[in-house]
Scaffold this motif. Structure first.
Motif, mmCIF file in Angstrom:
data_model
loop_
_atom_site.group_PDB
_atom_site.id
_atom_site.type_symbol
_atom_site.label_atom_id
_atom_site.label_comp_id
_atom_site.label_asym_id
_atom_site.label_seq_id
_atom_site.Cartn_x
_atom_site.Cartn_y
_atom_site.Cartn_z
ATOM 1 N N LEU A 1 0.803 -1.215 0.000
ATOM 2 C CA LEU A 1 0.000 0.000 0.000
ATOM 3 C C LEU A 1 0.845 1.279 0.000
ATOM 4 O O LEU A 1 0.538 2.240 -0.717
ATOM 5 N N GLU A 2 1.922 1.292 0.787
ATOM 6 C CA GLU A 2 2.732 2.503 0.871
ATOM 7 C C GLU A 2 3.365 2.815 -0.485
ATOM 8 O O GLU A 2 3.416 3.983 -0.912
ATOM 9 N N LYS B 1 2.164 1.961 -3.370
ATOM 10 C CA LYS B 1 1.075 2.405 -4.235
ATOM 11 C C LYS B 1 0.831 3.906 -4.040
ATOM 12 O O LYS B 1 0.669 4.654 -5.013
ATOM 13 N N VAL B 2 0.835 4.333 -2.790
ATOM 14 C CA VAL B 2 0.590 5.753 -2.494
ATOM 15 C C VAL B 2 1.730 6.625 -3.042
ATOM 16 O O VAL B 2 1.502 7.703 -3.581
ATOM 17 N N GLY C 1 1.189 6.881 -6.625
ATOM 18 C CA GLY C 1 0.011 7.725 -6.791
ATOM 19 C C GLY C 1 0.366 9.197 -6.643
ATOM 20 O O GLY C 1 -0.145 10.043 -7.387
ATOM 21 N N ARG C 2 1.257 9.499 -5.710
ATOM 22 C CA ARG C 2 1.647 10.900 -5.519
ATOM 23 C C ARG C 2 2.481 11.411 -6.682
ATOM 24 O O ARG C 2 2.400 12.596 -7.043
ATOM 25 N N TYR D 1 -7.707 4.840 3.761
ATOM 26 C CA TYR D 1 -7.771 3.846 2.680
ATOM 27 C C TYR D 1 -8.878 4.203 1.697
ATOM 28 O O TYR D 1 -8.749 3.968 0.493
ATOM 29 N N ILE E 1 -7.267 6.582 -0.744
ATOM 30 C CA ILE E 1 -6.381 5.892 -1.694
ATOM 31 C C ILE E 1 -7.212 5.172 -2.746
ATOM 32 O O ILE E 1 -6.943 5.223 -3.948
ATOM 33 N N PHE F 1 -8.862 7.490 -5.141
ATOM 34 C CA PHE F 1 -7.866 7.948 -6.111
ATOM 35 C C PHE F 1 -7.732 6.936 -7.253
ATOM 36 O O PHE F 1 -7.766 7.288 -8.426
ATOM 37 N N GLU F 2 -7.613 5.662 -6.876
ATOM 38 C CA GLU F 2 -7.431 4.625 -7.898
ATOM 39 C C GLU F 2 -8.628 4.513 -8.822
ATOM 40 O O GLU F 2 -8.496 4.395 -10.037
ATOM 41 N N LEU G 1 -5.972 12.016 -2.972
ATOM 42 C CA LEU G 1 -4.661 11.643 -2.451
ATOM 43 C C LEU G 1 -4.016 12.812 -1.712
ATOM 44 O O LEU G 1 -3.259 12.619 -0.754
ATOM 45 N N LEU H 1 -4.517 12.882 1.956
ATOM 46 C CA LEU H 1 -4.012 11.750 2.741
ATOM 47 C C LEU H 1 -2.866 12.127 3.684
ATOM 48 O O LEU H 1 -2.736 11.536 4.764
ATOM 49 N N GLU I 1 -2.157 10.536 7.431
ATOM 50 C CA GLU I 1 -0.978 9.706 7.697
ATOM 51 C C GLU I 1 -0.183 10.268 8.874
ATOM 52 O O GLU I 1 0.232 9.521 9.770
ATOM 53 N N PHE J 1 -0.165 2.500 7.127
ATOM 54 C CA PHE J 1 -0.561 1.554 6.085
ATOM 55 C C PHE J 1 -0.921 0.193 6.672
ATOM 56 O O PHE J 1 -1.795 -0.504 6.174
ATOM 57 N N MET K 1 -9.290 -2.835 4.090
ATOM 58 C CA MET K 1 -9.152 -2.919 2.641
ATOM 59 C C MET K 1 -10.252 -3.773 2.027
ATOM 60 O O MET K 1 -10.803 -3.431 0.980
#
Lengths: 239, 239
Positions: free
Chosen positions: A56-57, A59-60, A63-64, B37, B40, B43-44, B70, B73, B77, B88, B95
């Motif tokens: 997941l990390e 992926k983020v 994504g960023r 989550y 995230i 975003f996807e 995103l 986020l 975090e 994460f 999830m």
């Protein structure tokens, strides 16, 4: 805010001479259109690549990187509108070349995606930085402003180096992949240059802008190739 | 910067009493993990939906909605880390529910994607806003801060209304789609509440926080349903 004010002032002021030449104006719109569509396309591909992330990390992080590409688009769009052009219409002629680049370099896994993001972004940025030297001051500062890297390159390097240390055969495959990326980028860049004369004329210079002769163009490509090799080495890869 | 400083000061100061209760701390981490989550995942999905866009400008608009998710986020975090949790890792238990929501509501076309983005985001935001009332001040301001909409809702509304005007049958299909989104969201929310007792205990209150009885919970669901109906009406759809 402050930055876009400066840009605007420059369009109105000292750079107005350059923009009196309609060919120059058109060439700048073309350049911004290529950069803009490149950003949109990079956003899309990085978003797709993020789905390949091993956790997941990661992926983020990818994504960023994706969101960052789109974040740069606003000022490009605004400047194109200032120059009297519809940004998205102006991008259309360049979609085929950029899309072909991505279609021909679809990453097979997470690491190919990372190498593509790092090497592809770096190559595009180097190219735009080279071109920026031949632009009026306002456009130059705008173009240079899109080249900032928010530090995700370090993430890509760490991921790839770690994976190669764990599986040295991966290094051979990714080295070939880097060559393919470079080759495909050159093919598509040449296609754009051939189809859009205005873009090439930017490099040839104008009354109040320095130009580039063939020997200088050769040196520019040497510099681009050297920097590509440096990036590959940074990843622990032969080029 | 200023905002995150305030948040930090509040963790250290007036809210420390609430966080002396380890169950409360755990429940807040759970809540932030779900929200995180969710961002995230949004975003996807929005990135995927952007590929369905009918033209480039619309693609960029949806892309910006995606990037915006995103963008929220980072503070989530940071707060989770402050509370001593790996962000994460903490997201992992949630999830399955969030992924199931998206798997069961994959848009068949561009308009289903827009309705999902608008209606789904709105529903999630309303729910978090309701929950925020039962949180310590620092967490509340953090949660409320993630609910800002950068104005893309207006874009979704304009697109959907325009399409229904051109093809009224689309309205019937999208109205059913909105009901399915609401139903699926409730199913997954219930699943999370059943599996994570801490989350439900947030609503039950604590020594220094007001709680929610069954009648109040019923009124909360009524408000959520009413706001959903308002959003559907905004799109020109029955609910």
């Amino acid at each position: 805010m402050a930055e876009s004010d400066v840009t605007h002032a420059e369009v109105e002021g000292e750079d107005s001479l350059a923009f009196e030449d309609p060919e120059y104006r058109e060439a700048v719109v073309d350049l911004l259109a290529v950069i803009g569509y490149g950003l949109i396309s990079a956003f899309e591909r990085l978003g797709e690549d993020a789905t390949l992330a091993p956790h997941l990390e990661a992926k983020v992080q990818l994504g960023r990187m994706a969101a960052g590409e789109l974040g740069k688009l606003g000022r490009i769009e605004a400047r194109m509108a200032e120059l009297g052009s519809d940004p998205f219409e102006a991008m259309e002629p360049f979609m085929a070349a950029v899309d072909a680049f991505h279609a021909n370099t679809a990453p097979a896994d997470w690491y190919e995606g990372l190498v593509k993001a790092y090497v592809g972004d770096g190559l595009a940025n180097d190219f735009y930085r080279e071109i920026a030297a031949y632009l009026d001051a306002g456009t130059r500062s705008l173009v240079i402003g899109t080249l900032e890297d928010a530090g995700y390159a370090a993430f890509a390097v760490a991921q790839v180096r770690g994976a190669i240390a764990a599986d040295p055969r991966l290094g051979g495959r990714l080295a070939l992949w880097g060559r393919r990326l470079m080759g495909e980028a050159l093919i598509q860049a040449q296609r754009v240059a051939a189809e859009r004369e205005g873009m090439s004329s930017l490099l040839a210079g104008g009354i109040d802008r320095p130009g580039l002769d063939l020997a200088a163009l050769g040196r520019m490509f040497t510099r681009l190739t050297e920097r590509h090799a440096e990036r590959m080495a940074e990843l622990g890869l032969d080029s």
